[in-house]
Scaffold this active site. Structure first.
Site, short mmCIF file in Angstrom:
data_model
loop_
_atom_site.label_atom_id
_atom_site.label_comp_id
_atom_site.label_asym_id
_atom_site.label_seq_id
_atom_site.Cartn_x
_atom_site.Cartn_y
_atom_site.Cartn_z
CB CYS A 52 6.17 37.15 32.34
SG CYS A 52 7.19 38.36 31.46
CB CYS A 55 9.78 35.14 32.03
SG CYS A 55 9.75 36.25 33.45
CG HIS A 114 8.88 39.20 35.90
ND1 HIS A 114 8.31 39.22 34.63
CD2 HIS A 114 7.94 39.71 36.74
CE1 HIS A 114 7.08 39.72 34.72
NE2 HIS A 114 6.83 40.02 35.99
CG ASN A 152 6.87 53.60 26.59
OD1 ASN A 152 7.21 54.78 26.62
ND2 ASN A 152 6.37 53.03 25.50
CB SER A 160 1.42 46.50 27.38
OG SER A 160 2.42 46.37 26.40
CG HIS A 163 10.54 40.64 31.88
ND1 HIS A 163 10.66 39.33 32.30
CD2 HIS A 163 11.79 41.04 31.57
CE1 HIS A 163 11.94 38.96 32.24
NE2 HIS A 163 12.64 39.99 31.78
CG HIS A 165 10.00 45.50 27.77
ND1 HIS A 165 9.06 45.48 28.78
CD2 HIS A 165 9.36 46.02 26.69
CE1 HIS A 165 7.90 45.95 28.33
NE2 HIS A 165 8.07 46.29 27.06
CD GLN A 167 8.25 49.06 22.42
OE1 GLN A 167 8.02 48.89 21.23
NE2 GLN A 167 7.34 49.46 23.28
O1 LIG Z 1 4.62 48.83 22.32
P1 LIG Z 1 3.85 48.84 23.61
O2 LIG Z 1 4.73 48.86 24.83
O3 LIG Z 1 2.84 47.74 23.66
O4 LIG Z 1 3.01 50.20 23.59
C1 LIG Z 1 3.40 51.37 24.24
O5 LIG Z 1 4.47 52.02 23.57
C2 LIG Z 1 4.21 52.48 22.24
C3 LIG Z 1 5.43 53.25 21.76
O6 LIG Z 1 5.71 54.39 22.55
C4 LIG Z 1 2.94 53.34 22.18
O7 LIG Z 1 2.61 53.59 20.83
C5 LIG Z 1 1.75 52.66 22.87
O8 LIG Z 1 0.66 53.56 22.90
C6 LIG Z 1 2.16 52.26 24.28
O9 LIG Z 1 1.10 51.62 24.94
#
Ligand SMILES: O=P(O)(O)O[C@H]1O[C@H](CO)[C@@H](O)[C@H](O)[C@H]1O
Ligand SMILES: O=P(O)(O)O[C@H]1O[C@H](CO)[C@@H](O)[C@H](O)[C@H]1O
Lengths: 344, 344
Positions: A52, A55, A114, A152, A160, A163, A165, A167
Site C-alpha cells: 500500500c 501505509c 489500512h 472518494n 484508487s 487505505h 483517505h 483529499q
Molecule cells: O485522486 P484520485 O483518488 O486518484 O482520483 C479520483 O478522485 C479525483 C477527484 O474527485 C477524480 O478526478 C478521479 O477521476 C478519481 O479517480
C-alpha cells in the site's frame, strides 16, 4: 387517475442550493435490473499492507517514504490536479474563455490502519479527523479562495487506494458548483432575511420524514431534492459559516453523527458503503452571512451492494432522475440498527 | 515557471452552452492508475439471442411479444420514467418546490440484429435510424415541450440490454440542463446577433485542432470545454433549429458522419466504445431563432477499454476535472484509420 400521490406519480423537485430540478419516478422502482453489477468487495483487509502506498513507513510511487504516522496524516498529492504555478493567463472570448489557475492538492490518510474506514474508526479517531479537517481549512483558507475537502470511498467510486483517505483541493477560484450554491444562498438571504439551510434544517426537524439521524448540534437528512438514491445532507443546527466556526464541543458531536450516519450506510446493504462526500462552507473571508456549513454524501448504490444507479443518458443530457423517493430512502436508513453489522 | 502552456499548466475553460467551467489538469495524465478496472467486453454477439427482450419475436419481461421487425422499431418503455398522468399538482415553496409532470418514454431498437451497434450497421441502416429519430421528433414535439432522444451504449454505461437501442423521453417541461442551454443560446443571440453554435462551428473549422471529422454538412469536434476525456459535439454547418429542419440530403450525410465518428471511437481502444449520446434542438414551437441542433457524445473511457474516468468527489462537489486536453483527445480520434477495426 385520482389524486396526486408522491409515492407513485412522476414529479420534479427543486434543489434550492443549485436551482436545478430532479425528476422523481417512484413507480420505476418496480423494474427488474438486467444490467451491469459490480464485484462485491470482501471486507477482510489487514491492519497493514506491504504494497500500500499510504501505509506508514512504505514507499510511494515517486519513491518517497511515508513517516511512521499514527492518526491522521496529511501530505501533498504526488499527482496534484492543482499546482501553484503563479501563472495568470486569461481569455474572455465568449466561445473559448479560459483562465490559468493556481492551487494545491493534498491527501489525508485517516489513520495508520489500512483496514478502518470512517464508521469503523474508534470515535476518538473520527474526532482526530474532524480536527484535521478544521486545521487544514484554517491553514489553506488563508491562502486560497476555496478549500474543497472530500473523500472518494470505494473502488466503484473511483477511489484508487483502499487505505481510508480523503483529499483537499484548494484553489484561487470559486468552482462552478460552489458558485451556484453561493448565488442561491445569497439570493435566499436577500429575499427572506434568513439562512436557506438553517430554515431548511428546521423544516426537516418539524416534518421528520426525511431525517436519518440527529444529535443536539447536527442533523442528517435525505434532502427533499436528493439526486442519488441514498444521498444525505449533514448540517449543523446553529448558524455556522464554516469549519473554523466549530467549537470543540461541536467537533465532538460532529464525530458522533459522522460515525452514526456512515454506520447506517454500511448496514443498509451490509457492505463497506461507497460514497463521495465533502464539505461546503463560506468562502475564505466571506462576511455576507448567507452561507451555512454542510456536508454532502453522494453514494452510488441503488438496490444492493452490487447494483448502482447510473447517471447516464437522460441524466447527462436533460435532468437527473431518481426512482425511490427521498422519503423512502430516509426511512430505510433510519430503520437501520444502531450497531455496525460487523460488530458482534 | 515561464510562459503559460496549455498542454502542461492547470487551467479552466468555460462551456458557453451551460456557463459551467471545467478544470483542465494536463500534467495529471502522467499519474499511474491503481483503481478499479472494468471487464473487457467480448465482441462476438450473435445476430439473434433467444434470451434477449429486444430481439424480434421474443417475449419481454411483461409478457408482450415483439413483432418480427426489421430495421428500427419503436415501442413504449415497459418501465417508463415518464407517464401521461394528467396530474398538475405543484408547489412553489422556496425550500420544497415540486411539480407533477407528464410525459412518455419509448425504446428504439436500431435494427433486428442483436450484434450490430451503430458503427457496424450498414450505412442504409444508420439512415433508417436517422429517419426514425426525425419521425419521432416530429410526432412527439406536437404534444410535448421537450423530446429527449438518447442512447446509453455499453454495460459500463448503464445500458441494461446489449441489443443496440436508444430511448426517447418526452415531457411537458424543459429539463434542467436543456433550460441552461436555452438561456445561454438566447443570451448569445441577443448580445452578438448571431448563433452561438454556428459561430463556434466556424471557429473550429478555422482552427482545426479540435476537429475529429467532417463532411459537407456536418462537423464533429472535441469541444473546447469537453468534460469527458473523449467527449464530442456533432453540429450541422448550416442554420438548423431541430431534427425536422433536416432535408433528405442532410439526413444522408448525417448517417455518414455518425458512422465515421462512432467507428473512430471503436478504433481508439479496439472495443465497442461505450457512450451516452443524445440530441438537443429548439423546443417544440420555438421561434426565437437562437437554437442550433446538435448531438453530444459523452463516453466514459479514459485510458483503455477497461479504465474509465470517474466523475466523483471534486467533480460532484466543486467542478468537473479532466486530465488530457481536448486538443490531445481530438488528435487521437482524428488519427484513427478510416476503417472499423473488426473489418478485415
Ligand atoms: O485522486 P484520485 O483518488 O486518484 O482520483 C479520483 O478522485 C479525483 C477527484 O474527485 C477524480 O478526478 C478521479 O477521476 C478519481 O479517480
Ligand atoms: O432505461 P434503462 O436503460 O434501463 O436505464 C438506464 O438509462 C436511464 C436513462 O438515462 C437511467 O436513468 C438509468 O439509470 C440507466 O441504467
Amino acid at each position: 387517475m385520482g389524486a396526486f400521490n408522491r409515492e407513485d406519480n412522476p414529479h420534479r423537485r427543486r434543489n434550492p442550493l443549485t436551482g436545478d430540478w430532479v425528476l422523481v419516478s417512484p413507480h420505476r422502482s418496480k423494474r427488474p435490473w438486467q444490467g451491469q453489477t459490480e464485484e462485491a468487495v470482501p471486507s477482510e483487509a489487514s491492519t497493514y499492507e506491504e504494497s500500500c502506498y499510504l501505509c506508514p513507513g512504505n514507499r510511494r510511487v515517486n519513491g518517497e517514504q511515508n513517516p511512521n504516522y499514527t492518526g491522521p496524516w496529511v501530505f501533498d498529492n504526488d499527482f496534484a490536479a492543482l499546482q501553484d504555478t503563479g501563472l495568470t493567463e486569461r481569455s474572455d472570448d465568449p466561445l473559448m474563455a479560459m483562465q490559468a489557475v493556481s492551487g494545491v492538492s493534498r491527501v489525508i490518510c485517516y489513520s495508520e490502519r489500512h483496514d478502518l474506514t470512517l464508521p469503523q474508526l474508534p470515535v476518538s479517531g473520527v474526532q482526530a479527523l474532524v480536527d484535521t479537517w478544521c486545521e487544514q481549512w484554517d491553514e489553506l483558507s488563508r491562502q486560497y479562495r476555496w478549500v474543497q475537502i472530500f473523500e472518494n470511498k470505494g473502488a466503484i467510486n473511483g477511489c484508487s487506494n483502499p487505505h481510508p483517505h480523503g483529499q483537499i483541493w484548494a484553489s484561487d477560484f470559486m468552482p462552478t458548483l460552489v458558485a451556484r450554491e453561493d448565488e442561491q444562498q445569497a439570493d435566499y438571504l436577500q429575499r427572506h432575511g434568513s439562512s436557506l439551510l438553517l430554515d431548511y434544517a428546521h423544516r426537516e426537524l418539524e416534518q421528520g420524514e426525511r431525517v436519518v439521524c440527529q444529535n443536539d448540534d447536527w442533523l442528517a437528512v435525505v434532502p427533499w431534492w436528493a439526486s442519488w438514491p441514498f444521498e444525505t445532507l449533514l448540517m449543523p443546527l446553529a448558524p455556522t459559516p464554516d469549519l473554523a466556526a466549530l467549537s470543540n464541543e461541536r467537533r465532538v458531536s460532529l464525530a458522533g453523527i459522522l460515525q452514526n450516519l456512515t454506520m447506517r450506510y454500511d448496514n443498509l446493504f451490509k457492505c463497506s458503503f461507497p460514497y463521495s462526500m465533502g464539505w461546503h462552507g463560506a468562502p475564505a473571508g466571506d462576511t455576507r452571512g448567507c452561507w451555512q456549513l454542510h456536508a454532502h454524501f453522494y453514494p452510488p448504490l441503488l438496490r444492493s451492494a452490487t447494483v448502482k444507479k447510473f447517471m447516464v443518458g437522460y441524466e447527462m443530457l436533460a435532468e437527473v432522475q431518481r426512482d425511490l423517493t427521498p422519503e423512502q430512502a430516509a426511512a430505510r436508513l433510519r430503520d437501520q440498527p444502531g450497531k455496525h453489522y460487523l460488530e458482534s
